[in-house]
Design an enzyme around this catalytic site. Structure first.
Site, mmCIF file in Angstrom:
data_model
loop_
_atom_site.group_PDB
_atom_site.id
_atom_site.type_symbol
_atom_site.label_atom_id
_atom_site.label_comp_id
_atom_site.label_asym_id
_atom_site.label_seq_id
_atom_site.Cartn_x
_atom_site.Cartn_y
_atom_site.Cartn_z
ATOM 1 N N ARG A 100 89.743 -40.569 49.191
ATOM 2 C CA ARG A 100 91.162 -40.924 49.106
ATOM 3 C C ARG A 100 91.835 -40.288 47.894
ATOM 4 O O ARG A 100 93.029 -40.058 47.881
ATOM 5 C CB ARG A 100 91.320 -42.446 49.000
ATOM 6 C CG ARG A 100 90.842 -43.193 50.224
ATOM 7 C CD ARG A 100 90.983 -44.679 50.004
ATOM 8 N NE ARG A 100 90.435 -45.455 51.108
ATOM 9 C CZ ARG A 100 90.792 -46.697 51.378
ATOM 10 N NH1 ARG A 100 91.677 -47.312 50.620
ATOM 11 N NH2 ARG A 100 90.249 -47.336 52.382
ATOM 12 N N GLU A 171 96.288 -43.109 60.075
ATOM 13 C CA GLU A 171 97.104 -44.100 59.360
ATOM 14 C C GLU A 171 97.712 -43.505 58.093
ATOM 15 O O GLU A 171 97.180 -42.543 57.531
ATOM 16 C CB GLU A 171 96.231 -45.310 58.976
ATOM 17 C CG GLU A 171 97.067 -46.530 58.590
ATOM 18 C CD GLU A 171 96.290 -47.591 57.814
ATOM 19 O OE1 GLU A 171 95.227 -47.298 57.267
ATOM 20 O OE2 GLU A 171 96.789 -48.730 57.747
HETATM 21 N N1 5AD Z 1 84.518 -51.583 55.598
HETATM 22 C C1 5AD Z 1 85.154 -52.712 55.974
HETATM 23 N N2 5AD Z 1 86.292 -53.146 55.425
HETATM 24 C C2 5AD Z 1 86.813 -52.409 54.430
HETATM 25 N N3 5AD Z 1 87.930 -52.591 53.674
HETATM 26 C C3 5AD Z 1 88.022 -51.565 52.816
HETATM 27 N N4 5AD Z 1 86.978 -50.724 52.974
HETATM 28 C C4 5AD Z 1 86.223 -51.220 53.981
HETATM 29 C C5 5AD Z 1 85.023 -50.810 54.614
HETATM 30 N N5 5AD Z 1 84.401 -49.696 54.240
HETATM 31 C C6 5AD Z 1 88.852 -53.707 53.815
HETATM 32 C C7 5AD Z 1 88.916 -54.668 52.657
HETATM 33 C C8 5AD Z 1 90.279 -55.266 52.840
HETATM 34 C C9 5AD Z 1 91.086 -54.202 53.521
HETATM 35 C C10 5AD Z 1 92.244 -53.679 52.777
HETATM 36 O O1 5AD Z 1 90.171 -53.185 53.850
HETATM 37 O O2 5AD Z 1 87.907 -55.641 52.743
HETATM 38 O O3 5AD Z 1 90.205 -56.317 53.759
#
Ligand code: 5AD
Length: 484
Positions: A100, A171
């Site tokens: 990112r 997204e």
């Molecule tokens: N796997 C699952 N959920 C994720 N989030 C961020 N990275 C991951 C990942 N690799 C989720 C966080 C938050 C949201 C912004 O994205 O837990 O709920």
């Protein structure tokens, strides 16, 4: 390149493309014509825009998790599990934080470390490092459309690699992936980066491949007044369509008051259509995305399921096309695949139960809708005025002037003067308007609603209320009432 909402000229796009595709070795794997041919071979069931159009027509709400790990086979195993055991209708690939930030060398380190330790040492899937063929393996391993989810101010290379890799949805946006995510990146820069991404999607479109684009609706989370996130969503819709995007999902993050959330879901596509038409753009496919609670979660899993379910209710009754699902591990960090699937099953149970129910169009719902429409129009009309008709120029000036102001954003390009607070029913109102271009009637409405809460709680509305609201859900409530 001078900032303007207009479509990028092909020369400028070509010049940037050379730079973008040489920023990391996997950029060489991108061959646009071959990628178009590959995308065209995907079955309709794996094309996001087609599936969303179907869902919209049927009036169903699809469930999509977030998920991403460092290594390819583990990532595939995770997505298959979420599809088969969680019943995910649509799948994501969440990108890691190094990618990112365009820090591909460090992402490479994370991949190698994950291999040697035997578990994911990155918080997502480093799609750029893995490259085009790896992305195709992911897409080919599942039966539903896969979207790229991230939070990248400059996602040009990520878009090139993943779209050539068969992902059908991307997204993000120039404001929504800047202001809540970065401290130091000018809005003008991200508008230009995202015009590249949108133009790339436009080129796929012109070659017969429909890629869906989804601006990130929730911005900084659960206390963003709907009109502010709607204004950003509409701006990013206009910027995208100007570059040739034809399929858009507009997002909104749950505030927590059902009536307000449903009103927000009803008004978001209407506003986008209204401004696209007013500015002379062609009609495009618009669907909605509802984000379950984007704020702090209770640690207790049983309580977390309550929060998840309430989000599912709002998504179902607001007839969102898609809901992004949280997990019972939200308070702890990245969920296990089991917890992730459990969040999905909880959500799908509620969605299925509410599938044939609607919220009656009461006076209260109509009033919420009216307020959101009026507020959003006031912001957007001011943006256009500041930009002398140009939404891109106007957006930069609107952030400078505080006409768009995202609460709690880390960016120094955001004025950061407004303060939201809940009213006594949990709806998000505005305590301090900063420089928002709202008229007297709107200001009175917000003040009156917050004053009523103050009376209920026996205290004057103040910053303390805002703080209490931020921590409330984690402590088991929606409205941050004082103890006692
Ligand atoms: N796997 C699952 N959920 C994720 N989030 C961020 N990275 C991951 C990942 N690799 C989720 C966080 C938050 C949201 C912004 O994205 O837990 O709920």
């Amino acid at each position: 390149m001078e900032l303007s909402v207009k479509q990028m000229d092909p020369e400028e796009f070509g010049r940037q493309r050379q730079e973008v595709l040489t920023a990391w070795p996997t950029g060489k794997e991108v061959d646009f014509d071959e990628a178009v041919a590959y995308q065209k071979e995907l079955p309709a069931a794996k094309v996001m825009a087609a599936k969303l159009a179907q869902g919209k027509a049927k009036g169903v709400t699809y469930a999509q998790p977030r998920a991403g790990v460092a290594l390819i086979s583990e990532h595939i195993e995770l997505l298959r599990y979420l599809q088969d055991e969680g019943g995910a209708d649509l799948l994501p690939t969440t990108i890691d934080s190094y990618t990112r930030q365009n820090r591909y060398k460090e992402a490479q380190g994370g991949i190698e470390e994950s291999r040697s330790i035997g578990r994911s040492m990155l918080n997502g899937f480093p799609a750029v490092n893995h490259g085009v063929m790896a992305c195709r393996r992911v897409v080919e391993s599942v039966g539903v459309p896969v979207q790229v989810r991230h939070g990248t101010p400059d996602a040009r290379l990520l878009a090139e690699v993943t779209l050539a890799g068969g992902f059908t949805d991307f997204e993000g946006g120039s404001i929504s992936y800047n202001i809540p995510y970065a401290k130091d990146v000018p809005v003008e820069n991200t508008i230009k980066y995202w015009q590249y991404v949108d133009r790339l999607v436009g080129l796929y479109e012109e070659n017969g491949v429909r890629i869906n684009r989804e601006p990130f609706g929730p911005l900084t989370g659960t206390l963003v007044p709907p009109s502010i996130s709607h204004a950003v969503g509409v701006i990013e819709a206009v910027l995208a369509v100007a570059q040739g995007v034809k399929s858009l999902s507009l997002g909104y993050g749950q505030c927590g008051n059902l009536i307000q959330d449903v009103a927000a879901l009803h008004t978001l596509p209407l506003l986008a259509q209204e401004y696209l038409k007013k500015l002379g753009y062609p009609e495009v496919m618009i669907t909605t995305v509802f984000h379950q609670w984007m704020g702090g979660f209770p640690q207790d899993e049983a309580k977390a399921y309550g929060v998840i379910s309430w989000g599912a209710v709002a998504a179902a009754l607001g007839k969102a096309t898609k809901v992004i699902v949280k997990t019972p591990h939200e308070a702890l960090g990245i969920p296990t695949k089991e917890a992730n699937a459990a969040g999905l099953r909880t959500t799908k149970q509620v969605l299925n139960m509410l599938r044939d129910q609607t919220l009656p169009q009461t006076e209260e719902l109509t009033l919420e809708e009216k307020m959101i429409l009026r507020e959003t129009r006031l912001i957007l009309d001011k943006v256009l005025e500041l930009g002398e008709g140009d939404m891109a120029v106007g957006s930069v000036r609107a952030f400078q002037a505080g006409v768009i102001d995202v609460p709690f954003a880390p960016s120094r390009f955001n004025v950061g003067k407004i303060l939201p607070a809940r009213d006594t029913t949990g709806a998000v109102r505005i305590l301090d308007f900063g420089c928002l271009p709202f008229d007297r009637e709107i200001r009175d409405f917000h003040q009156e609603r917050i004053a009523r809460r103050g009376r209920d709680e026996g205290r004057d509305p103040s910053f303390q209320m805002v703080i209490d609201d931020i921590y409330a859900i984690g402590k088991g409530m929606l409205v941050g009432r004082p103890r006692g």
